[in-house]
Design a protein around this motif. Structure first.
Motif, PDB file in Angstrom:
ATOM      1  N   LYS A 124     -30.027  70.185  35.964  1.00 24.00           N
ATOM      2  CA  LYS A 124     -31.426  69.735  36.350  1.00 24.00           C
ATOM      3  C   LYS A 124     -31.806  68.789  35.133  1.00 24.00           C
ATOM      4  O   LYS A 124     -31.885  69.280  34.075  1.00 24.00           O
ATOM      5  N   LYS A 125     -32.760  67.798  35.544  1.00 19.67           N
ATOM      6  CA  LYS A 125     -32.992  66.794  34.602  1.00 19.67           C
ATOM      7  C   LYS A 125     -34.503  66.920  33.931  1.00 19.67           C
ATOM      8  O   LYS A 125     -35.218  66.702  35.272  1.00 19.67           O
ATOM      9  N   GLU A 131     -30.787  69.826  31.230  1.00 19.73           N
ATOM     10  CA  GLU A 131     -30.929  68.448  30.355  1.00 19.73           C
ATOM     11  C   GLU A 131     -32.280  68.279  30.233  1.00 19.73           C
ATOM     12  O   GLU A 131     -32.858  67.909  31.146  1.00 19.73           O
ATOM     13  N   LYS A 135     -34.882  65.903  27.877  1.00 18.75           N
ATOM     14  CA  LYS A 135     -35.332  64.801  27.025  1.00 18.75           C
ATOM     15  C   LYS A 135     -36.993  64.930  27.021  1.00 18.75           C
ATOM     16  O   LYS A 135     -37.795  65.370  27.706  1.00 18.75           O
ATOM     17  N   SER A 194     -30.748  65.930  22.263  1.00 14.75           N
ATOM     18  CA  SER A 194     -30.822  64.640  22.785  1.00 14.75           C
ATOM     19  C   SER A 194     -31.645  63.948  21.996  1.00 14.75           C
ATOM     20  O   SER A 194     -32.971  64.550  21.374  1.00 14.75           O
ATOM     21  N   TRP A 209     -34.953  58.788  35.574  1.00 17.67           N
ATOM     22  CA  TRP A 209     -33.926  59.795  35.187  1.00 17.67           C
ATOM     23  C   TRP A 209     -34.256  61.228  35.662  1.00 17.67           C
ATOM     24  O   TRP A 209     -33.632  62.084  36.297  1.00 17.67           O
ATOM     25  N   ALA A 210     -35.715  61.400  35.804  1.00 25.66           N
ATOM     26  CA  ALA A 210     -35.951  63.063  35.949  1.00 25.66           C
ATOM     27  C   ALA A 210     -35.949  63.507  37.119  1.00 25.66           C
ATOM     28  O   ALA A 210     -36.239  62.813  38.174  1.00 25.66           O
ATOM     29  N   GLU A 236     -24.033  62.867  40.442  1.00 25.21           N
ATOM     30  CA  GLU A 236     -25.042  63.541  39.955  1.00 25.21           C
ATOM     31  C   GLU A 236     -26.302  63.978  40.890  1.00 25.21           C
ATOM     32  O   GLU A 236     -26.813  65.039  40.881  1.00 25.21           O
ATOM     33  N   ARG A 266     -27.737  67.305  42.412  1.00 23.14           N
ATOM     34  CA  ARG A 266     -28.964  67.892  42.478  1.00 23.14           C
ATOM     35  C   ARG A 266     -29.858  67.966  44.079  1.00 23.14           C
ATOM     36  O   ARG A 266     -30.833  68.582  44.030  1.00 23.14           O
TER      37      ARG A 266
END
Length: 404
Positions: free
Chosen positions: A5-6, A33, A35, A57, A80-81, A222, A226
């Protein structure tokens, strides 16, 4: 539930920043993941290097520090998230968001976000109770922002009351619960994806290939993970990190890709063929390096198997097939022709000569041609967003088949 998961963590300035460092660590350890965007004030409490080490990261601090010239950082991060956390959230960032002010890396990213945004306030008890802050929080609730309420206790300023940033362990549990209960569009489905180029050997040194980088196929893989799918990714040679949560099958030639796709197709609910598969291969592979000679050299080629065509012949009623058509002329004619010949449900076509739609870039411009004769034209957008739109169409087709 956090594997792959982002999560974008936006850290604003307050003494509770030290808890955000722990939160970064715990989210990363749980498989997410992460950021991090760090405000200028937050960086005075804990350095970017700390968050970089904990998240493994790069850390973002400045709107104008564009680390990759091919991406606008705050837009890329917003796209991205899967989930955005603002922790700690100061009265300042809450006020900016409520009033649409975008003057920092964090505020510009949040205003561009389409993912769910969770805000975890942390401030003095009297600040938290101030009518302006209360009003701004209610405004953001009206924008569908979620709040992780601060806890009560002794505050850094010496007061005791409501204003402590919720503990990292509790936040991680709330995030895990969110992903556990989220309605996954592709839950229970198996998606087979082919991606990247193929290489057809000429001799031990040389081969025939193409410009595909695999970015579109990997973006779809990806996104499918998700969305809850079991993903099998059959990939030609690329320089991309394997998508977390996907089963990766690495191949080289068109024949190897065909055999792998054939092996897994029967188990798949959907096949998405993004790979740029060679149409021809050398008829004879030289055992030794071909040496230079005077004059011209001819290379005899033979056809490779048409993977989408072969699998289309084997397609069952419950299966969905999606093909790609990278064209340079008569885009619509070729796409519609492929729909019929390959027994496909969707063909995703693009003109690779268009700026932003070719190989090796992070964007695409596509038209989705459907079996029912309709089409959906998508403007220039990130490949991650194109992937979401394609998979939403696939999900609708699978739901239709399930209801029959």
């Amino acid at each position: 539930m956090l594997n792959g998961k982002k999560i974008l963590l936006c850290v604003t300035g307050g003494i509770a920043v030290y808890k955000s460092a722990a939160l970064t660590s715990k989210l990363t350890q749980a498989g997410a993941e992460v950021k991090v965007i760090l405000s200028e004030s937050a960086a005075k409490f804990v350095t970017p290097l700390t968050f970089q080490a904990l998240s493994r990261s790069e850390v973002y601090t400045d709107t104008f520090d564009e680390k990759n010239p091919q991406k606008i950082a705050h837009i890329h991060l917003a796209d991205w998230a899967d989930l955005i956390l603002v922790a700690p959230a100061t009265a300042n960032i809450i006020g900016k968001l409520a009033n649409g002010i975008a003057d920092t890396m964090i505020s510009t990213t949040l205003l561009a976000a389409v993912a769910p945004v969770w805000i975890a306030p942390a401030m003095n008890v009297h600040m938290y109770q101030h009518p302006a802050v209360t009003k701004n929080i209610e405004t953001l609730r009206g924008f569908d922002y979620e709040f992780i309420e601060p806890s009560e206790g002794y505050l850094a300023c010496g007061y005791t009351g409501k204003g402590r940033l919720e503990e990292p362990e509790t936040i991680v549990e709330k995030v895990s619960q969110f992903f556990r209960t989220k309605n996954w569009e592709l839950s229970g489905k198996t998606v087979l994806i082919t991606a990247g180029p193929t290489r057809e050997k000429i001799d031990p040194i040389r081969f025939l290939t193409n410009h595909s980088t695999g970015k579109m196929g990997y973006a779809i893989a990806e996104e499918a993970v998700r969305m809850g799918a079991k993903v099998i990714l059959v990939s030609g040679p690329v320089s991309l990190a394997p998508p977390k949560g996907a089963e990766l099958i690495e191949v080289e030639s068109a024949e190897e890709m065909y055999r792998a796709a054939l092996e897994y197709f029967a188990k798949a609910d959907a096949l998405i063929g993004t790979a740029a598969v060679a149409d021809y291969r050398p008829k004879y592979i030289q055992k030794d390096k071909m040496k230079k000679k005077e004059g011209e050299q001819a290379l005899e080629l033979e056809r490779t198997k048409d993977i989408l065509f072969e699998l289309g012949k084997r397609k069952e009623a419950h299966q969905v097939i999606v093909g790609f058509a990278a064209e340079t002329t008569e885009i619509e004619k070729h796409a519609i022709g492929k729909l019929a010949r390959k027994n496909a449900d969707l063909i995703i076509a693009n003109d690779v000569k268009q700026k932003g739609a070719g190989f090796g870039v992070d964007t695409n411009i596509v038209t989705i041609y459907k079996k029912d004769g309709s089409k959906l034209e998508l403007p220039l957008m990130a490949k991650t967003e194109v992937a979401r739109r394609i998979l939403s169409e696939v999900s609708l087709l699978l739901k239709r088949d399930d209801s029959l």
